[in-house]
Design an enzyme around this catalytic site. Structure first.
Site, PDB file in Angstrom:
ATOM      1  N   GLU A 275       0.814  -1.205   0.000  1.00 52.85           N
ATOM      2  CA  GLU A 275       0.000   0.000   0.000  1.00 52.85           C
ATOM      3  C   GLU A 275       0.860   1.274   0.000  1.00 52.85           C
ATOM      4  O   GLU A 275       1.770   1.422   0.820  1.00 52.85           O
ATOM      5  CB  GLU A 275      -0.936  -0.026   1.220  1.00 52.85           C
ATOM      6  CG  GLU A 275      -1.849   1.176   1.361  1.00 52.85           C
ATOM      7  CD  GLU A 275      -2.728   1.415   0.148  1.00 52.85           C
ATOM      8  OE1 GLU A 275      -3.327   0.448  -0.357  1.00 52.85           O
ATOM      9  OE2 GLU A 275      -2.805   2.578  -0.309  1.00 52.85           O
TER      10      GLU A 275
ATOM     11  N   ASP B  97       1.635   0.085  -4.890  1.00 53.66           N
ATOM     12  CA  ASP B  97       0.450   0.217  -5.753  1.00 53.66           C
ATOM     13  C   ASP B  97       0.317   1.590  -6.394  1.00 53.66           C
ATOM     14  O   ASP B  97      -0.054   1.714  -7.551  1.00 53.66           O
ATOM     15  CB  ASP B  97      -0.837  -0.223  -5.022  1.00 53.66           C
ATOM     16  CG  ASP B  97      -1.168   0.606  -3.786  1.00 53.66           C
ATOM     17  OD1 ASP B  97      -0.318   1.402  -3.341  1.00 53.66           O
ATOM     18  OD2 ASP B  97      -2.289   0.431  -3.262  1.00 53.66           O
ATOM     19  N   HIS B  98       0.635   2.647  -5.649  1.00 53.59           N
ATOM     20  CA  HIS B  98       0.479   4.020  -6.175  1.00 53.59           C
ATOM     21  C   HIS B  98       1.115   4.965  -5.173  1.00 53.59           C
ATOM     22  O   HIS B  98       1.615   4.516  -4.144  1.00 53.59           O
ATOM     23  CB  HIS B  98      -1.006   4.365  -6.372  1.00 53.59           C
ATOM     24  CG  HIS B  98      -1.838   4.065  -5.154  1.00 53.59           C
ATOM     25  ND1 HIS B  98      -1.800   4.840  -4.019  1.00 53.59           N
ATOM     26  CD2 HIS B  98      -2.665   3.027  -4.864  1.00 53.59           C
ATOM     27  CE1 HIS B  98      -2.586   4.311  -3.096  1.00 53.59           C
ATOM     28  NE2 HIS B  98      -3.115   3.202  -3.571  1.00 53.59           N
TER      29      HIS B  98
ATOM     30  N   THR C  10      -5.603   1.346  -5.490  1.00 60.73           N
ATOM     31  CA  THR C  10      -5.177  -0.040  -5.244  1.00 60.73           C
ATOM     32  C   THR C  10      -5.786  -0.996  -6.272  1.00 60.73           C
ATOM     33  O   THR C  10      -5.096  -1.867  -6.815  1.00 60.73           O
ATOM     34  CB  THR C  10      -5.654  -0.519  -3.853  1.00 60.73           C
ATOM     35  OG1 THR C  10      -5.232   0.416  -2.891  1.00 60.73           O
ATOM     36  CG2 THR C  10      -5.100  -1.888  -3.527  1.00 60.73           C
TER      37      THR C  10
HETATM   38  C1  GP9 Z   1      -8.668  -1.144   0.359  1.00 58.81           C
HETATM   39  C2  GP9 Z   1      -7.885  -0.546  -0.722  1.00 58.81           C
HETATM   40  C3  GP9 Z   1      -7.226   0.736  -0.310  1.00 58.81           C
HETATM   41  O1  GP9 Z   1      -9.413  -2.271   0.050  1.00 58.81           O
HETATM   42  O2  GP9 Z   1      -8.505  -0.546  -1.935  1.00 58.81           O
HETATM   43  O3  GP9 Z   1      -7.681   1.857  -0.881  1.00 58.81           O
HETATM   44  P1  GP9 Z   1      -6.912   2.813  -1.921  1.00 58.81           P
HETATM   45  O4  GP9 Z   1      -5.437   2.709  -1.737  1.00 58.81           O
HETATM   46  O5  GP9 Z   1      -7.355   2.374  -3.263  1.00 58.81           O
HETATM   47  O6  GP9 Z   1      -7.418   4.166  -1.533  1.00 58.81           O
HETATM   48 MN    MN Z   2      -3.756   1.692  -2.251  1.00 54.60          MN
END
Ligand code: GP9
Ligand code: MN
Length: 655
Positions: free
Chosen positions: A260, A478-479, A304
């Site tokens: 994350e 992810d980002h 995500t």
């Molecule tokens: C949680 C995930 C987190 O399920 O999708 O959120 P994001 O990083 O997309 O805000």
């Molecule tokens: Mn995310």
């Protein structure tokens, strides 16, 4: 003209001044919001001027409608219009504070799907002072309640018609000037910032509604001929696997971990002399793991879920909204489905509920056999924070389930702890926060360090269970975690001023691939998240030449190196285009006439080909050689008992 004005004044029975006062207040408020809340990148006087006038046409148009009615109906419509537009503006403000982006129709759909889960983040983005954005609405209600605004009998609808005509004229002038400054604004721009800058937040919303209706009809109109051009393009750009690595992981299990919000700058970064991610740093330098340090994140509003989509499909997510929400019923040929015919079972592990981001629908289309969601975990208060299960209990509780799976498996683990606003619960970290004026940035280091520890624990458990020697592990950021809005504090962190180019480079996310028995090391080729799937499939010994994947193998000698961002900007080894400007990738200096244009066209075509597939659902017309199509109706994610192996006692526990 004067006569007309007098007759309008007469017909309005003195309401005209108040009506225009309401228009002007609303106009100025919107302009103030543009300046205070949004980072629109105003480059010249014309843009400055357009930004100033663009709320006017919306105010005249929507408020003008009220003037077509008389008495109470008129004042009620005026209040409703004023409130609705103010609400649209404020919703955009709150959303922008975190996402650095504007709300679109699919985002609204997403919010419906995600329900209250976004509540906590949304709340932390609001402040009591925000009531300012409703002052004109409150004043208007006051004028009406006091009967100062009191439209009498309506003799003709002329005043309303004149105001609406004026609105249309203002809009045409606005659009004309905008097109002059930025040709093809409406036809080509993927960037919401531009649309808002030139046409305003309200006109953007109207444009967005029209766009979405168009996209729905696109699918209906597409037919099997549409796939030919896309297929030709993708096959012509295919990068053959590198024989040195092809099939080196044949038959092995696969574990993906979505890290994350982890950005590449964190790898090897030391906060006051202390490594933030010592475990990941050790992977980057162990010579056994491929560490890709030049991969840009290509996610859009789906964050995500977009990154997940890219990893499984090597296609781009949507330019607006989340593909997981809007295109979950499409036909895909994703990794879990591709690997099925080779005897693989697939599963997703995620410490949040299965409907979040519509995952349970999307995973059926991707062909995931199992989805272990929050129902499988111990979701106590202590174990969870804003978006769900904390990473340490998540990995610990996932281990027995992972061990129970038939092999070979293709799995992904979606971590959560390192999520905005990054605040940790007491006792979960002893890592020091950074010391800038910006708490979000300060806390980011603590939660990233916590995630790093959780990953180390997971690797140890994989080793103890014996899975490690037979499993390819792919870790990817992810980002971004820290949006542009925090660049002031980020300048302190990285010790230099952040130019638009630097900002683009901050969009890089780390990617690690560990293949048992294969030497790794640093790979600094420029790439994107779309390149990970072909890289992995080639390692597993599956040639991607018949699959419609837009990325290209990072280990291939022919890897393509013009890598698009989702907004149409791109990075290449020589030059990069960021916000319409051309930079030298090596020095980060602006360069003129350096050939960004032809590369930008390449980037645009790559995005367009991928969009054709996703928007028109074209894979329903395509069957790759040797691929067994899956039927999404075969998948349901109903909770089941996990047969836990007896000999695993004591494994996978938290330290
Ligand atoms: C949680 C995930 C987190 O399920 O999708 O959120 P994001 O990083 O997309 O805000
Ligand atoms: Mn995310």
């Amino acid at each position: 003209m004067k006569k007309l004005f007098l007759s309008i004044k007469e017909k309005m029975k003195g309401n005209l001044p108040l009506f225009f006062l309401v228009v002007i207040l609303f106009w100025l408020k919107t302009y103030a919001a543009y300046r205070i809340e949004f980072n629109l990148g105003i480059d010249n006087k014309m843009q400055e001027f357009l930004l100033f006038i663009n709320p006017l046409s919306s105010a005249l148009l929507f408020f003008g409608i009220a003037l077509l009615f008389k008495g109470k109906v008129q004042s009620t419509i005026l209040i409703i219009m004023n409130f609705l537009l103010s609400f649209v503006l404020y919703a955009n403000i709150a959303y922008y504070r975190f996402f650095n982006d504007f709300i679109t129709v699919p985002v609204v759909m997403q919010t419906k799907v995600n329900g209250g889960q976004l509540g906590e983040s949304a709340l932390s983005l609001m402040s009591p002072l925000d009531i300012f954005y409703f002052t004109d609405t409150i004043l208007l209600i006051f004028f009406v309640a006091k009967k100062w605004y009191n439209p009498g009998k309506l003799v003709t609808r002329k005043p309303g018609a004149v105001v609406i005509l004026a609105a249309v004229a203002t809009f045409m002038l606005n659009l004309g000037l905008a097109e002059k400054d930025r040709p093809e604004l409406l036809t080509r721009s993927f960037d919401r910032n531009y649309l808002v800058k030139y046409l305003g937040a309200y006109n953007f919303s109207v444009y967005d509604v029209i766009q979405n209706a168009r996209s729905a009809s696109q699918r209906a109109l597409a037919d099997s001929n549409d796939i030919t051009e896309v297929e030709n393009y993708i096959k012509a750009n295919y990068a053959a696997p590198n024989p040195e690595y092809f099939g080196k992981a044949k038959g092995m299990n696969v574990v993906y971990v979505s890290m994350e919000s982890l950005q590449t700058f964190m790898i090897d970064y030391q906060l006051n002399g202390q490594e933030v991610t010592p475990f990941l740093n050790s992977l980057a330098h162990d010579g056994k793991t491929f560490y890709f340090n030049n991969i840009i994140n290509q996610t859009g509003q789906g964050k995500t879920s977009d990154a997940e989509f890219i990893m499984d499909n090597s296609l781009y997510p949507m330019s607006q909204g989340a593909v997981y929400v809007n295109k979950a019923q499409n036909t895909y040929q994703a990794s879990p489905a591709i690997l099925k015919s080779l005897g693989y079972k697939s599963a997703v592990f995620h410490g949040n509920y299965k409907t979040f981001w519509n995952r349970n629908e999307m995973y059926r289309s991707l062909g995931y056999d199992d989805f272990f969601d929050a129902e499988y975990y111990n979701m106590t208060d202590e174990n969870t924070k804003n978006y769900g299960l904390k990473d340490k209990p998540f990995f610990a509780e996932s281990m027995p389930i992972l061990e129970s799976l038939p092999q070979p498996f293709y799995t992904k683990f979606i971590t959560l702890s390192n999520h905005f606003p990054f605040k940790m619960d007491e006792g979960d970290t002893d890592f020091p926060a950074a010391e800038t004026d910006d708490n979000v940035v300060n806390q980011y280091f603590q939660s990233a360090n916590y995630m790093d520890q959780a990953l180390e624990q997971f690797f140890n458990d994989l080793k103890t269970s014996g899975l490690y020697d037979n499993t390819v592990v792919v870790l990817y950021g992810d980002h971004y975690g820290i949006s542009e809005n925090h660049n002031k504090a980020m300048e302190e962190i990285i010790g230099k001023e952040i130019t638009p180019f630097d900002n683009a480079m901050l969009q890089r996310v780390p990617v690690f691939i560990h293949v048992p028995g294969v030497d790794g090391g640093l790979v600094n080729k420029v790439g994107g998240q779309v390149d990970v799937q072909p890289t992995l499939l080639h390692l597993l010994g599956i040639d991607t030449k018949d699959y419609l994947t837009v990325g290209s193998d990072l280990l291939s000698k022919n890897h393509r190196e013009v890598v698009p961002f989702r907004n149409g900007d791109f990075v290449s080894p020589e030059v990069s285009q960021i916000e319409e400007k051309c930079y030298s990738t090596e020095t980060g200096e602006l360069v003129e006439g350096a050939g960004c244009e032809s590369l930008a066209e390449k980037a645009r075509i790559e995005l367009q080909m991928s969009d054709e597939i996703v928007y028109k659902d074209l894979l329903r017309f395509y069957k790759p050689e040797g691929y067994e199509p899956i039927d999404r109706n075969d998948y349901q994610y109903i909770k089941k008992e996990i047969p836990i192996k007896e000999e695993r006692n004591g494994l996978g526990t938290q330290e």
